[in-house]
Design a protein around this motif. Structure first.
Motif, PDB file in Angstrom:
ATOM      1  N   TYR A  11       0.718  -1.274  -0.018  1.00  0.00           N
ATOM      2  CA  TYR A  11       0.052   0.010   0.089  1.00  0.00           C
ATOM      3  C   TYR A  11       0.827   1.326   0.167  1.00  0.00           C
ATOM      4  O   TYR A  11       1.618   1.574   0.888  1.00  0.00           O
ATOM      5  N   LEU A  12       0.797   1.888  -1.015  1.00  0.00           N
ATOM      6  CA  LEU A  12       1.928   3.328  -1.115  1.00  0.00           C
ATOM      7  C   LEU A  12       1.458   4.613  -0.723  1.00  0.00           C
ATOM      8  O   LEU A  12       2.178   5.306  -0.680  1.00  0.00           O
ATOM      9  N   VAL A  13       0.094   4.245  -0.307  1.00  0.00           N
ATOM     10  CA  VAL A  13      -0.661   5.746   0.328  1.00  0.00           C
ATOM     11  C   VAL A  13      -0.091   6.855  -0.686  1.00  0.00           C
ATOM     12  O   VAL A  13      -0.698   6.830  -1.731  1.00  0.00           O
ATOM     13  N   ASP A  14       0.397   7.851   0.101  1.00  0.00           N
ATOM     14  CA  ASP A  14       0.678   9.075  -1.093  1.00  0.00           C
ATOM     15  C   ASP A  14       1.881   9.042  -1.492  1.00  0.00           C
ATOM     16  O   ASP A  14       2.329  10.179  -2.011  1.00  0.00           O
ATOM     17  N   LEU A  15       2.568   7.910  -1.639  1.00  0.00           N
ATOM     18  CA  LEU A  15       3.781   8.228  -2.417  1.00  0.00           C
ATOM     19  C   LEU A  15       3.658   8.419  -3.880  1.00  0.00           C
ATOM     20  O   LEU A  15       4.533   8.977  -4.539  1.00  0.00           O
ATOM     21  N   VAL A  16       2.351   8.004  -4.434  1.00  0.00           N
ATOM     22  CA  VAL A  16       1.953   8.400  -5.625  1.00  0.00           C
ATOM     23  C   VAL A  16       0.565   8.917  -5.642  1.00  0.00           C
ATOM     24  O   VAL A  16      -0.302   8.620  -4.801  1.00  0.00           O
ATOM     25  N   PHE A  17       0.167   9.804  -6.463  1.00  0.00           N
ATOM     26  CA  PHE A  17      -1.235  10.447  -6.442  1.00  0.00           C
ATOM     27  C   PHE A  17      -2.055  10.027  -7.664  1.00  0.00           C
ATOM     28  O   PHE A  17      -3.041  10.001  -7.724  1.00  0.00           O
ATOM     29  N   HIS A  18      -1.200   9.465  -9.055  1.00  0.00           N
ATOM     30  CA  HIS A  18      -1.873   9.320 -10.010  1.00  0.00           C
ATOM     31  C   HIS A  18      -0.970   8.328 -10.790  1.00  0.00           C
ATOM     32  O   HIS A  18       0.204   8.194 -10.696  1.00  0.00           O
ATOM     33  N   PRO A  19      -1.831   7.280 -11.697  1.00  0.00           N
ATOM     34  CA  PRO A  19      -0.814   6.346 -12.375  1.00  0.00           C
ATOM     35  C   PRO A  19       0.205   7.091 -13.110  1.00  0.00           C
ATOM     36  O   PRO A  19       1.171   6.125 -13.478  1.00  0.00           O
ATOM     37  N   ILE A  20       0.081   7.942 -13.584  1.00  0.00           N
ATOM     38  CA  ILE A  20       1.267   8.855 -14.476  1.00  0.00           C
ATOM     39  C   ILE A  20       2.393   8.691 -13.480  1.00  0.00           C
ATOM     40  O   ILE A  20       3.675   8.866 -14.275  1.00  0.00           O
TER      41      ILE A  20
END
Length: 248
Positions: free
Chosen positions: A175-184
């Motif tokens: 679970y990456l949480v907010d390490l990424v915000f969008h698949p991009i």
């Protein structure tokens, strides 16, 4: 070109409505709730207790509430309307680094957001986390919560931001949480967000966890990806790619 592949028109004002899910983990050793959602943050937040009820879990059954980081959409449901813990029997835990940052005059000068947003972020921390400081368990950035569930250091978005790894038999979930915000961000991990307090460190954390998830063929969950936010990260000749679970 990249934006268009993801259905984003660079010449138009785009608004992405993000989901704010929480993760419920039930094990033989205890029930863990990862984050408490946005609470009163918006018109469509604050449904955590209702959603838990729909899956047959009461607030009293939660043993551990893990706060991955102290942002409004992750700590907004810590307390009830009377200002008491919404999960009365739970141990609330947060990384030591994160607690020290938010409970000691946090410096948000590096964020590329308006000052009123920074003030709101600090206000949420004061309202939803500071009242818990006497019962808040501060843990190392990488700690086992119960058997098979551990936090993974993933700083950059905030100083003590953590991801979560859930392992069972030969399978695992990252679970990456907010390490990424969008698949991009999987294809372009170097593209950071206005809410990343330390962008360079956030990019380093992304690359490290992307490699781990790909090496283990782990199922990956990301909070702000289009629902259900589940899929896999694969390495390519040029970097990484995201395969949503719906495409499998």
């Amino acid at each position: 070109m990249v934006l268009k592949r993801y259905g984003i028109d660079p010449n138009a004002w785009e608004r992405y409505v993000s989901p704010y899910p929480c993760l419920l983990i039930q094990t033989d050793d205890g029930t863990v709730l990862v984050d408490t959602g946005g609470g009163t943050l918006g018109d469509h937040t604050g449904k955590l207790l209702t959603n838990l009820q729909q899956v047959g879990t009461s607030p009293e059954e939660i043993d551990i509430v893990l706060l991955t980081h102290v942002h409004p959409d992750h700590v907004g449901g810590n307390l009830d309307e009377n200002g008491t813990p919404a999960f009365p029997n739970a141990e609330y835990v947060v990384s030591q680094t994160e607690a020290e940052f938010w409970l000691n005059d946090p410096d948000l000068a590096s964020l590329k957001v308006p000052d009123h947003v920074k003030k709101a972020m600090i206000a949420f921390a004061d309202q939803q986390v500071r009242p818990l400081r006497e019962r808040l368990e501060r843990i190392d950035d990488g700690s086992e919560l119960v058997a098979g569930v551990r936090t993974v250091p993933a700083p950059g978005h905030t100083p003590g931001h953590v991801a979560v790894e859930v392992a069972s038999m030969d399978e695992s979930l990252f679970y990456l949480v907010d390490l990424v915000f969008h698949p991009i961000h999987v294809e372009h991990p170097e593209w950071y967000t206005a809410f990343d307090v330390d962008p360079d460190t956030a990019v380093e954390s992304r690359n490290r966890l992307f490699d781990q998830a790909a090496d283990r063929a782990a199922l990956v969950m990301a909070q702000h990806f289009p629902a259900p936010g589940l899929g896999w990260i694969h390495t390519t000749d040029t970097g990484y790619e995201w395969t949503p679970i719906s495409d499998e």
